[in-house]
Design a protein around this motif. Structure first.
Motif, PDB file in Angstrom:
ATOM      1  N   GLU A 110       1.097  -1.155   0.015  1.00  0.00           N
ATOM      2  CA  GLU A 110       0.234   0.069   0.248  1.00  0.00           C
ATOM      3  C   GLU A 110       0.806   0.582  -0.045  1.00  0.00           C
ATOM      4  OE1 GLU A 110      -4.087   2.066   2.282  1.00  0.00           O
ATOM      5  OE2 GLU A 110      -2.672   0.038   2.662  1.00  0.00           O
ATOM      6  N   ASN A 111       1.994   1.494   1.178  1.00  0.00           N
ATOM      7  CA  ASN A 111       2.962   2.320   0.349  1.00  0.00           C
ATOM      8  C   ASN A 111       3.633   2.464  -0.511  1.00  0.00           C
ATOM      9  OD1 ASN A 111       4.745   0.046   0.709  1.00  0.00           O
ATOM     10  ND2 ASN A 111       5.679   1.244   2.685  1.00  0.00           N
ATOM     11  N   GLU A 112       3.329   1.628  -1.589  1.00  0.00           N
ATOM     12  CA  GLU A 112       4.382   1.917  -3.068  1.00  0.00           C
ATOM     13  C   GLU A 112       5.357   0.533  -2.928  1.00  0.00           C
ATOM     14  OE1 GLU A 112       4.052   5.291  -5.439  1.00  0.00           O
ATOM     15  OE2 GLU A 112       1.742   5.135  -4.803  1.00  0.00           O
ATOM     16  N   TYR A 125      -2.498  -3.030  -5.451  1.00  0.00           N
ATOM     17  CA  TYR A 125      -2.021  -1.352  -5.421  1.00  0.00           C
ATOM     18  C   TYR A 125      -0.776  -1.320  -6.574  1.00  0.00           C
ATOM     19  CZ  TYR A 125      -3.568  -2.382  -0.829  1.00  0.00           C
ATOM     20  OH  TYR A 125      -3.975  -1.991   0.749  1.00  0.00           O
ATOM     21  N   GLU A 126      -0.730  -0.376  -7.234  1.00  0.00           N
ATOM     22  CA  GLU A 126       0.495  -0.016  -7.694  1.00  0.00           C
ATOM     23  C   GLU A 126       0.694   1.386  -7.789  1.00  0.00           C
ATOM     24  OE1 GLU A 126       0.880  -0.884 -10.607  1.00  0.00           O
ATOM     25  OE2 GLU A 126      -0.758  -2.204 -11.367  1.00  0.00           O
ATOM     26  N   ARG A 127       2.850   1.163  -7.875  1.00  0.00           N
ATOM     27  CA  ARG A 127       3.052   2.536  -7.703  1.00  0.00           C
ATOM     28  C   ARG A 127       2.704   3.599  -8.684  1.00  0.00           C
ATOM     29  NH1 ARG A 127       9.752   1.768  -7.449  1.00  0.00           N
ATOM     30  NH2 ARG A 127       8.562   1.166  -5.068  1.00  0.00           N
ATOM     31  N   SER A 128       2.602   5.007  -8.127  1.00  0.00           N
ATOM     32  CA  SER A 128       2.144   5.754  -8.937  1.00  0.00           C
ATOM     33  C   SER A 128       3.040   6.472  -9.507  1.00  0.00           C
ATOM     34  CB  SER A 128       1.941   7.187  -8.695  1.00  0.00           C
ATOM     35  OG  SER A 128       2.308   7.850  -7.224  1.00  0.00           O
ATOM     36  N   GLN A 151      -4.723   2.371 -11.220  1.00  0.00           N
ATOM     37  CA  GLN A 151      -4.794   1.418 -10.307  1.00  0.00           C
ATOM     38  C   GLN A 151      -5.686   1.067 -10.661  1.00  0.00           C
ATOM     39  OE1 GLN A 151      -3.790   1.185  -6.028  1.00  0.00           O
ATOM     40  NE2 GLN A 151      -5.534  -0.340  -5.850  1.00  0.00           N
ATOM     41  N   PRO A 209      -1.553  -8.199  -4.089  1.00  0.00           N
ATOM     42  CA  PRO A 209      -2.312  -6.940  -3.936  1.00  0.00           C
ATOM     43  C   PRO A 209      -2.705  -6.227  -5.363  1.00  0.00           C
ATOM     44  CG  PRO A 209       0.311  -6.668  -2.598  1.00  0.00           C
ATOM     45  CD  PRO A 209       0.106  -8.921  -3.803  1.00  0.00           C
TER      46      PRO A 209
END
Length: 306
Positions: free
Chosen positions: A21-23, A280-283, A287, A278
């Motif tokens: 979640e924190n990338e 989540y993606e990295r901006s 997503q 998960p």
């Protein structure tokens, strides 16, 4: 004789990189995902500059991802690891040396600059080939023309010259031009490992198997490996009607529905819905969420994949 032509056949699964979640990169989830693929019959896995989000990662993250993939495969299949889209020749050589050190089977080399002349591309691959004994694949796709005017393909004469280098053994073929792809496969299939890509998925092998194609980049197989296995078995057993039915009745309809959402983000979302990594993606990577996620979930359910 190029041993990799017979060693790497069928689907090659490109590996999306999972994030927390924190990338931060979720290395444990990546290792578990590779294990899932190997336990479900996939024999070839690959990190790539696109699917693996290497354009969003640091060089150290890319190296650790490559190492995680090789360790997780644990000799159960062929591991192909890549360099990122940034960095000069020295960095590309360092990635090749690292690939050899960690025990990867092949190294996918991306030429990181615009096209200013074939001599510069030849020098790039010459230095990589001279520096290591790991098998090198050319990430063959159109390059921006450094002199202006769109893009430039790897020419057939250039590819033939590169394949004469001691450790350059093949290419990930991503010309994005069906006619040119046909020419490359017909001309090079008996001397080079060619992994068909560029959106062809199973369609690539269906189109070019009779021309000598043996390996292709998987798609749906990322989260439903049995489909890729069934398709490839149908192809090698000569049951083209079954193979065509898989492409026309399953693969193409799926792509038509999800590609408008974005292939890479929808693939990550499908893996998350399957519980394989998960969401989540990295901006700034998109997503999948909201109505699109609901739609994707229904598509997977309608196909019996959830």
């Amino acid at each position: 004789m190029n041993k990799y032509i017979d060693q790497v056949t069928g689907p090659v699964i490109p590996l999306p990189v999972p994030f927390l979640e924190n990338e931060e990169v979720a290395y444990e989830a990546l290792g578990n995902y590779v294990n899932f693929l190997m336990e479900n019959g996939i024999k070839n896995v690959m990190t790539t500059v696109g699917t693996s989000r290497y354009n969003l990662l640091t060089h150290e993250e890319c190296k650790r991802i490559n190492e995680t993939v090789v360790q997780a495969a644990a000799g159960r299949g062929v591991t192909i690891v890549a360099n990122p889209t940034t960095g000069g020749t020295k960095q590309a050589v360092a990635f090749a040396e690292h690939a050899e050190q960690i025990g990867a089977d092949l190294y996918l080399a991306y030429y990181p600059e615009r096209h200013y002349g074939e001599e510069y591309i030849h020098q790039f691959f010459q230095k990589i080939s001279d520096a290591t004994d790991v098998g090198v694949l050319i990430h063959e796709m159109p390059m921006r023309n450094g002199r202006g005017g769109g893009t430039v393909q790897y020419s057939l004469p250039l590819l033939q010259q590169l394949l004469e280098l001691e450790n350059v053994v093949g290419l990930k073929e991503e010309a994005l031009d069906a006619e040119y792809s046909n020419i490359l496969v017909e001309t090079l299939h008996d001397k080079a490992l060619i992994i068909g890509a560029g959106g062809g998925m199973s369609r690539y092998l269906l189109r070019d198997h009779d021309r000598g194609a043996r390996a292709y980049l998987g798609g749906i197989g990322n989260f439903y490996p049995q489909l890729e296995i069934d398709f490839y078995e149908a192809m090698i057993n000569g049951d083209k009607s079954k193979a065509a039915a898989i492409v026309n009745n399953i693969e193409l309809p799926y792509f038509e529905k999800v590609v408008p959402m974005g292939w890479h983000p929808s693939l990550k979302a499908a893996l998350a819905l399957k519980g394989l990594m998960p969401a989540y993606e990295r901006s700034p990577m998109k997503q999948i969420a909201g109505e699109e996620l609901t739609t994707l979930e229904k598509i997977l359910q309608d196909n019996g994949w959830l």
